[in-house]
Design a protein around this motif. Structure first.
Motif: not given
Ligand code: FES
Length: 449
Positions: A193, A33-39, A71-74
């Protein structure tokens, strides 16, 4: 609504606290989880899947479950690793150092901790006052302000969720020349996201757009906070200023398309959509290329998006050499990548590591983004410059099931911590493009390695 009629719905806040905590710890431990918006949505889905899974060593059901998410970040891999290590003991870590590393890689303040996986990353629209008015774009450069988002959208005449079946084409023509390799790219959406949002009380300071992560350089950092402040002062009430996904796509910057050719000695010409600052980037990283900025009808572009211009120039240089090279940055980071045996291998060095989990997670995310850039990502823009792909599903971000294994070796180095994931993006894009035989037009539509 038909799909949920008659069913009960559990959100992340409805999970048993012990279950939520277990997933949050596992995702924090793996860097999933990076930005966490999708998590939060992923946590709920994986928790439900886990309950009915007899053999958690099988990844097929996990890959299928993740197809409902984006998820765009991970780059997905670390999410699957959280599934694998759900019951492992929580590792001792310095989460402050981890947050510093994340802030360096994201180029924006970012918190690392289990709470992020449960949706507590501090996103602007989550902590707006409940009595705030809502402002949405009016389609003519201004804002429609109303008591609720439904009323504001209705007054603005908004139609949510439009999508196209038109194909995306690289918009620039190749320069004439005797080239050993040519490259044309399309408009590419950063696809962060969390849509753009800010809010402000009268006379107050507006909430920043990037509460937990930098959106890969894609957010309009000034416009929404400025509007929130002005509208709050004008109405004498707190105001939330919101872009929908469609607004973020229409008005948000894209990676500038290019069309370039290179000779065997590395010299060449690159045409690039006119973008503030990009000529300076190219003059620095590719002095052998003649840069021609071209006016082209389309959405805004930005040189702030991850390695914009730099990656494309490095790819052309790689094609001229016929082999990859270590990618270095001015501040001392380096990365190298190879594509071998159906997998992407990355080595990255970025000064003091601070937190291996986070640096590795960002390296995987950057490699996944480069994989999407070369193989599948683009946005359809018609010749008049109108963007037609308006939902995040239509940008071509590779799914978990399409993403090859990504192996990352973090190389410890002395010196201050610096950003390494941009160099990873450049190294992986170059290695992948070379591995695919330098197809002239991107995305190549060839996901298999
Ligand atoms: S952590 Fe998944 S979109 Fe940012």
């Amino acid at each position: 609504m038909r799909r949920v009629a008659g069913r009960s719905i559990t959100t992340v806040d409805g999970l048993e606290p012990a279950v939520a905590e277990r997933w949050a710890d596992a995702l924090c431990d793996s860097g999933g989880s990076q930005c966490g918006f999708c998590t939060p949505g992923i946590v709920v889905r994986l928790a439900a899947l886990r309950e009915k899974t007899a053999d958690p060593t099988q990844h097929g059901p996990v890959d299928r479950a993740l197809q409902a998410h984006l998820c765009r970040c991970t780059g997905w891999q670390t999410i699957v690793e959280a599934w694998d290590h759900l019951d492992a003991p929580v590792a001792e870590r310095d989460l402050e150092a981890a947050s510093r590393r994340a802030t360096i890689e994201g180029r924006s303040p970012q918190v690392v901790g289990p709470q992020v996986a449960l949706g507590r990353g501090g996103f602007a629209d989550d902590h707006a006052p409940s009595d705030a008015l809502v402002a949405v774009p009016d389609g003519a450069g201004g804002w429609v302000v109303a008591e609720t988002i439904v009323e504001a959208r209705r007054a603005a005449g908004k139609v949510q969720g439009r999508r196209t079946t038109a194909t995306s084409e690289p918009p620039l023509a190749l320069p004439d020349g005797d080239w050993v390799a040519t490259l044309r790219t399309s408009w590419v959406e950063p696809a962060y996201l969390e849509t753009d949002a800010s809010w402000c009380r009268p006379g107050g300071e507006p909430a920043p757009l990037t509460a937990n992560g930098g959106a890969f350089g894609g957010k309009h950092l000034d416009e929404l906070p400025r509007a929130a402040r002005e509208l709050a002062d004008r109405h004498g009430r707190p105001v939330r200023v919101l872009w929908s996904r469609e607004d973020s796509v229409r008005f948000g910057p894209k990676r500038p398309p290019v069309a370039g050719g290179v000779r065997a000695d590395g010299s060449g010409v690159i045409h690039i959509a006119r973008t503030a600052g990009v000529a300076d980037v190219l003059a620095k990283v590719a002095p052998n290329l003649t840069v021609v900025e071209v006016d082209v009808d389309g959405p805004p572009t930005s040189a702030d998006l991850r390695a914009a211009g730099w990656a494309e120039a490095a790819m052309l240089a790689t094609a001229a050499r016929g082999r990859t090279e270590v990618v270095t940055t001015d501040d001392g980071a380096w990365a190298e990548a190879e594509v071998d045996d159906g997998r992407i291998r990355v080595r990255v060095s970025a000064g003091e590591v601070l937190d291996t989990v986070v640096l590795r997670s960002y390296a995987i995310g950057a490699a996944h983004m480069a994989f999407g850039f070369v193989t599948s990502e683009s946005v359809t823009v018609d010749p008049s410059g109108t963007v037609h792909d308006l939902t995040i599903r239509s940008f071509g971000v590779p799914r978990s099931v399409d993403t090859p294994p990504i192996e990352v070796e973090v190389v410890e180095a002395g010196g201050p911590p610096v950003n390494g994931s941009d160099a990873v993006f450049v190294a992986v894009a170059s290695a992948l493009w070379l591995h695919q035989g330098c197809p002239a037009d991107l995305p190549s539509a060839r996901l298999a390695l």
